[in-house]
Design an enzyme around this catalytic site. Structure first.
Site, mmCIF file in Angstrom:
data_model
loop_
_atom_site.group_PDB
_atom_site.id
_atom_site.type_symbol
_atom_site.label_atom_id
_atom_site.label_comp_id
_atom_site.label_asym_id
_atom_site.label_seq_id
_atom_site.Cartn_x
_atom_site.Cartn_y
_atom_site.Cartn_z
ATOM 1 C CB THR A 11 -0.933 -0.008 1.238
ATOM 2 O OG1 THR A 11 -1.811 -1.126 1.151
ATOM 3 C CG2 THR A 11 -1.748 1.268 1.323
ATOM 4 C CB THR A 81 0.158 -3.786 6.506
ATOM 5 O OG1 THR A 81 -1.120 -3.747 5.858
ATOM 6 C CG2 THR A 81 0.830 -2.421 6.405
ATOM 7 C CG ASP A 82 -2.769 -7.853 3.593
ATOM 8 O OD1 ASP A 82 -3.296 -7.056 4.397
ATOM 9 O OD2 ASP A 82 -3.203 -8.044 2.446
#
EC number: 3.5.1.1
Length: 319
Positions: A11, A81-82
């Site tokens: 992101t 970030t996942d």
């Protein structure tokens, strides 16, 4: 002296259909000229963190290790970030240097009002170049908080304050451009052996979350397809009584690690004694996962199987 920056996408770099490079990210970051260190950028393959593999993470960690060995003050990795908590923990297990290896990213992409990427990246670069952050292993820096990789969790699907360490809280903060480490957790032994990507590719470790009225059907035949299993049990490490003999049979054929699905706290060893309790399961040969959450336990077990190290001793550090 430089700080090495490795970009992996996510992101933080999503500007519509365009993916920002490391040069783009640093150009959009006010305050970089006050860092006092040159930023040496290496753009790695851009991908969603859902597509990352352990082999790719180890490849980046190796590149960061070479940069530090060549004189960099520290290294920063940006990614989605996942899976950031898993990448950081994997890196922490193999990172041999006193210099910091810092992971960061963003929850709001650069096309939105108030993107958090520039602030997170600047704070991460400050931590990576700070003498105060030495000898702490791999870290996660998000929202001006510094977290130890072995404790940090992604706890919210959209909040910019998603990264927390439920059992301990952050170990430090970045305040007024100062890196302030408030507590210094001792470093664990990590994994001493070297795992080649081809070796990791052959190691399959399953993660099984126990649920209400669980019949264990998905566990059948698991030992024929996997080399290890992590069980995310109820509470302090419980499963339905009917599952206990099934897990005991699996533990006789491969390592089975017992963890808690709750997200904080540890499994216990000798509080409950009914069938399916933690005492019963440990007596059946399951390995105590201690304070490790199921996702980190799976990372550790897979790496241990690939390096042929003492599994019980390694997990014993987290009890």
């Amino acid at each position: 002296m430089s700080v090495a920056l490795f970009t992996l996408g996510g992101t933080i770099s999503m500007a519509g259909s365009h993916r920002l490079t490391g040069d783009d990210l640093t150009a959009a970051m006010p305050g970089l000229d006050e860092l006092g260190h040159e930023v040496a950028i290496q753009d790695i393959e851009k991908m969603p963190s859902a597509n990352l593999t352990a082999a790719k993470v180890l490849e980046v960690v190796d590149a960061a290790s070479k940069a530090v060995a060549a004189g960099a003050a520290g290294a920063v990795v940006t990614q989605g970030t996942d899976t950031l908590e898993e990448s950081a923990f994997l890196a922490d297990l193999v990172w041999p240097h006193p210099q910091p290896l810092v992971f960061t990213g963003a929850m709001r992409n650069p096309t939105l009002a108030g993107p958090d990427g520039p602030a997170n990246l600047l704070a991460a670069l400050r931590v990576a170049s700070s003498p105060a952050a030495r000898d702490l292993g791999a870290l996660v820096v998000f929202k001006e908080e510094i977290h130890a990789a072995r404790w940090v969790r992604k706890t919210h699907s959209t909040s910019t304050a998603t990264f927390e360490s439920p059992n301990t809280g952050p170990i430090g903060h970045v305040i007024e451009d100062r890196v302030r480490v408030l507590t210094r957790p001792f470093r664990l032994d990590g994994v001493q052996g070297s795992a080649e990507p081809t070796e990791l590719d052959t190691i399959r470790v399953a993660l099984y979350t126990v649920t209400l009225d669980d019949d264990g059907l998905l566990l059948r035949g698991l030992a024929d397809t996997h080399q290890g299993l992590v069980v995310a049990g109820y509470g302090v490490g419980h499963v339905p009584a009917a599952l206990a003999p099934v897990l005991g049979e699996l533990a006789a054929r491969m390592p089975v690690v017992l963890t808690s699905r709750t997200g904080a706290g540890s499994v216990v060893r000798n509080t409950y004694h009914s069938p399916g309790s933690e005492t019963d399961l440990l007596q059946r040969g399951l390995i105590d996962g201690g304070f490790l959450d199921p996702y980190k336990a799976r990372i550790l077990l897979r790496l241990l199987l690939a390096t042929d190290e003492d599994i019980a001793a390694a997990f014993g550090q987290y009890v």
